[in-house]
Enzyme design. Structure first.
Site, PDB file in Angstrom:
ATOM      1  N   GLY A 266       0.704  -1.209   0.049  1.00  7.67           N
ATOM      2  CA  GLY A 266       0.078  -0.110  -0.041  1.00  7.67           C
ATOM      3  C   GLY A 266       0.622   1.235   0.120  1.00  7.67           C
ATOM      4  O   GLY A 266       0.010   2.300   0.137  1.00  7.67           O
TER       5      GLY A 266
ATOM      6  N   GLU B 283       4.312  -6.385   1.711  1.00  2.00           N
ATOM      7  CA  GLU B 283       3.856  -6.818   0.680  1.00  2.00           C
ATOM      8  C   GLU B 283       3.734  -5.877  -0.496  1.00  2.00           C
ATOM      9  O   GLU B 283       2.633  -5.346  -0.919  1.00  2.00           O
ATOM     10  CB  GLU B 283       2.577  -7.701   0.533  1.00  2.00           C
ATOM     11  N   PRO B 284       4.960  -5.032  -0.773  1.00  3.02           N
ATOM     12  CA  PRO B 284       4.813  -3.748  -1.647  1.00  3.02           C
ATOM     13  C   PRO B 284       4.463  -4.299  -3.193  1.00  3.02           C
ATOM     14  O   PRO B 284       5.279  -5.303  -3.649  1.00  3.02           O
ATOM     15  CB  PRO B 284       5.937  -3.320  -1.606  1.00  3.02           C
ATOM     16  N   GLY B 285       3.384  -3.623  -3.849  1.00  7.19           N
ATOM     17  CA  GLY B 285       3.184  -3.955  -5.100  1.00  7.19           C
ATOM     18  C   GLY B 285       3.921  -2.733  -5.931  1.00  7.19           C
ATOM     19  O   GLY B 285       4.901  -2.765  -6.719  1.00  7.19           O
TER      20      GLY B 285
ATOM     21  N   ARG C  58      -7.214   2.077 -15.232  1.00  5.96           N
ATOM     22  CA  ARG C  58      -7.080   2.867 -14.155  1.00  5.96           C
ATOM     23  C   ARG C  58      -7.638   4.301 -14.237  1.00  5.96           C
ATOM     24  O   ARG C  58      -8.390   4.612 -13.073  1.00  5.96           O
ATOM     25  CB  ARG C  58      -5.364   2.928 -13.481  1.00  5.96           C
TER      26      ARG C  58
ATOM     27  N   TYR D 217     -10.720   4.237 -11.468  1.00  8.33           N
ATOM     28  CA  TYR D 217     -10.336   4.646 -10.035  1.00  8.33           C
ATOM     29  C   TYR D 217     -10.393   6.171 -10.041  1.00  8.33           C
ATOM     30  O   TYR D 217      -9.758   7.023  -9.324  1.00  8.33           O
ATOM     31  CB  TYR D 217      -8.999   4.179  -9.469  1.00  8.33           C
TER      32      TYR D 217
ATOM     33  N   CYS E 165     -15.683   1.583 -27.545  1.00 10.87           N
ATOM     34  CA  CYS E 165     -16.930   1.923 -27.876  1.00 10.87           C
ATOM     35  C   CYS E 165     -17.907   2.437 -26.602  1.00 10.87           C
ATOM     36  O   CYS E 165     -18.870   2.070 -26.623  1.00 10.87           O
ATOM     37  CB  CYS E 165     -17.981   0.818 -28.589  1.00 10.87           C
ATOM     38  N   GLU E 166     -16.992   2.837 -25.680  1.00 12.25           N
ATOM     39  CA  GLU E 166     -17.926   3.426 -24.649  1.00 12.25           C
ATOM     40  C   GLU E 166     -16.947   4.367 -24.282  1.00 12.25           C
ATOM     41  O   GLU E 166     -15.503   4.489 -24.766  1.00 12.25           O
ATOM     42  CB  GLU E 166     -18.180   2.516 -23.483  1.00 12.25           C
TER      43      GLU E 166
HETATM   44  N1  LLP Z   1      -1.140  -7.162  -0.114  1.00 17.44           N
HETATM   45  C1  LLP Z   1      -2.466  -7.176  -0.265  1.00 17.44           C
HETATM   46  C2  LLP Z   1      -3.071  -8.407   0.404  1.00 17.44           C
HETATM   47  C3  LLP Z   1      -3.168  -6.691  -1.284  1.00 17.44           C
HETATM   48  O1  LLP Z   1      -4.470  -6.839  -1.353  1.00 17.44           O
HETATM   49  C4  LLP Z   1      -2.486  -5.684  -2.014  1.00 17.44           C
HETATM   50  C5  LLP Z   1      -3.134  -4.951  -3.109  1.00 17.44           C
HETATM   51  C6  LLP Z   1      -1.001  -5.644  -1.814  1.00 17.44           C
HETATM   52  C7  LLP Z   1      -0.470  -6.160  -1.028  1.00 17.44           C
HETATM   53  C8  LLP Z   1      -0.401  -4.424  -2.837  1.00 17.44           C
HETATM   54  O2  LLP Z   1      -0.632  -3.250  -2.583  1.00 17.44           O
HETATM   55  P1  LLP Z   1       0.228  -2.098  -3.373  1.00 17.44           P
HETATM   56  O3  LLP Z   1       1.854  -1.881  -2.532  1.00 17.44           O
HETATM   57  O4  LLP Z   1       0.335  -2.654  -4.649  1.00 17.44           O
HETATM   58  O5  LLP Z   1      -0.643  -0.752  -2.896  1.00 17.44           O
HETATM   59  N2  LLP Z   1      -5.619  -2.261  -8.797  1.00 17.44           N
HETATM   60  C9  LLP Z   1      -5.614  -1.156  -7.816  1.00 17.44           C
HETATM   61  C10 LLP Z   1      -4.608  -1.349  -6.633  1.00 17.44           C
HETATM   62  C11 LLP Z   1      -5.467  -2.594  -6.062  1.00 17.44           C
HETATM   63  C12 LLP Z   1      -4.514  -3.008  -4.999  1.00 17.44           C
HETATM   64  C13 LLP Z   1      -5.069  -4.619  -4.408  1.00 17.44           C
HETATM   65  N3  LLP Z   1      -4.457  -5.361  -3.239  1.00 17.44           N
HETATM   66  C14 LLP Z   1      -4.852   0.179  -8.457  1.00 17.44           C
HETATM   67  O6  LLP Z   1      -4.516   0.096  -9.790  1.00 17.44           O
HETATM   68  O7  LLP Z   1      -4.769   1.047  -7.968  1.00 17.44           O
END
Ligand code: LLP
Length: 415
Positions: free
Chosen positions: A235, A276-278, A315, A319, A345-346
């Site tokens: 997050g 858990e960074p994404g 996105r 969002y 088409c939207e």
């Molecule tokens: N851990 C868990 C359990 C999660 O559900 C998520 C993201 C992460 C880690 C990683 O979060 P991050 O570091 O990426 O913020 N599609 C949306 C974001 C959805 C996130 C879902 N879970 C967007 O494009 O903003």
């Protein structure tokens, strides 16, 4: 529409930005629309995390739901990062990329028990997010397979409600008020709770949210004598444009390291902090290159129609997310205001009334922050092909996914 004469303000600049010229060459070579990822930028972000937590006992698992191309996963493994998976298929991908089971964490939501069993058969780390599944798991594995539990800490955080997961109306995790039910399952089945997990949302700028989260977990630790880790999820917010603030990672590291040390002194227990960074790892490493098909002047708006749409990058529509858009074909052009749209088409608006260097048909427009949840959330809507992906590593580039072909559209259909 009147053109202004000053050159476009650079909306966003990171240390490791790929130049427009470089990206234009890549686009010439591979065609557009095209996703491009910069490996060294991912490494830089990972280093920022590990140095911020140098004095702590911290482990990072890349939340691969952000971007699962196998080549990216292999690269992430090569720089020493672990991996977090949200489905059994992501676990299979992680194994395929060479991660060992102990480097893999599985944190999912509302899954069938059959999926949990499948994942357990691989021996990976597991966080369970419902009493129902914890009960079934305990019954089957007893004390033989210690697990983490995902809690709902009742914290409201995150960039918008769609990506907020820790609040008191959220479907995620076991609500704090149901904690006794965890103890009941432990008593009945002997299941061992080795970790407590929270993930309160995505795009969280405020360091206090994480500090508050870990304090909530510290306060629960006495109830769980066999804990090894506290998992704060992901997050961390990234910057999407000039003047936008990301999570202060150095400050986050400093404060959580302090909290961890203070807890250890007070309790005599050493619990690892897991993350858990994404987005933080891959968002800024990604560039999405599109071409301008059509420019449409109307009485009030100049529409730019691209050769892509919400099928490739959802996105902004989903969002209201901001992606900086740069005209790499005309960097010196005078700026004008444009509404940037797709070819679906939207209504698929990427940006409204955005100031960009003068755009001409055929120009390449690049979307920044295209590494996380962009290709990954793409689809074949309107029977359009998914784009190719290219990885830049060590100054070299290579295609890591080809664009779809017509056969791909028919692949799973019964003909
Ligand atoms: N851990 C868990 C359990 C999660 O559900 C998520 C993201 C992460 C880690 C990683 O979060 P991050 O570091 O990426 O913020 N599609 C949306 C974001 C959805 C996130 C879902 N879970 C967007 O494009 O903003």
């Amino acid at each position: 529409m009147i053109a202004t004469t000053q050159p476009a303000r650079k909306e966003k600049q990171t240390d490791m930005e790929l130049s427009g010229e470089f990206l234009a060459n890549i686009a010439n070579q591979y065609g557009t629309p095209l996703y491009v990822y910069h490996a060294e930028k991912i490494k830089e972000q990972f280093k920022r995390l590990t140095s911020a937590f140098e004095g702590a006992d911290a482990t990072f698992f890349y939340a691969c739901k952000a971007l699962t191309n196998i080549n990216v996963l292999r690269y992430i493994r090569s720089i020493g990062c672990n991996i977090d998976c949200s489905s059994s298929n992501e676990v299979l991908l992680a194994l395929h990329a060479g991660f060992s089971p102990r480097q893999i964490l599985y944190t999912s939501n509302n899954i069938s028990f059959a999926e949990l069993e499948e994942v357990a058969s691989k021996g990976v780390n597991i966080n369970i997010d419902s009493i129902s599944n914890l009960g079934k798991f305990g019954k089957k594995f007893g004390a033989t397979y210690p697990v983490g539990v995902r809690l709902r800490p009742n914290i409201l955080a995150g960039g918008n409600l769609k990506i907020s997961t820790g609040h008191d109306a959220s479907k995620f995790g076991i609500p704090l008020e149901s904690i006794n039910e965890i103890h009941d399952v432990v008593k009945e089945t002997g299941v061992v709770i080795r970790g407590l997990h929270i993930h309160t949302g995505s795009d969280i700028k405020d360091v206090d949210v994480f500090v508050k989260g870990v304090e909530i977990l510290f306060n629960l630790t006495e109830q769980f004598p066999q804990l090894e880790f506290l998992d704060l999820g992901g997050g961390f917010k990234v910057s999407y444009k000039d003047g936008d603030h990301e999570t202060d990672i150095a400050e986050l590291g400093r404060r959580l390291t302090e909290s961890q040390k203070a807890f250890q002194q007070k309790s005599g227990r050493r619990l690892s902090l897991w993350f858990e960074p994404g987005k933080f790892l891959v968002s800024e490493a990604g560039y999405f290159i599109s071409s301008v098909n059509v420019i449409k002047e109307t009485s009030s708006v100049t529409f730019v129609g691209l050769n892509t749409g919400l099928n490739h990058l959802i996105r902004p529509m989903f969002y209201d997310a901001w992606h900086t858009i740069v005209n790499i074909s005309n960097p010196g052009g005078a700026t004008r205001r444009y509404t940037i749209t797709g070819n679906i088409c939207e209504t698929d608006t990427f940006a409204t009334n955005r100031e960009i260097n003068e755009i001409r048909e055929g120009d390449y427009l690049v979307f920044r922050n295209a590494g996380a949840y962009c290709f990954e959330m793409s689809s074949n809507y309107n029977s359009r092909y998914k784009p190719a992906e290219v990885l830049i590593e060590g100054g070299n580039h290579r295609m890591i996914r080809r664009a779809d072909k017509f056969d791909d559209l028919l692949r799973n259909q019964v003909l």
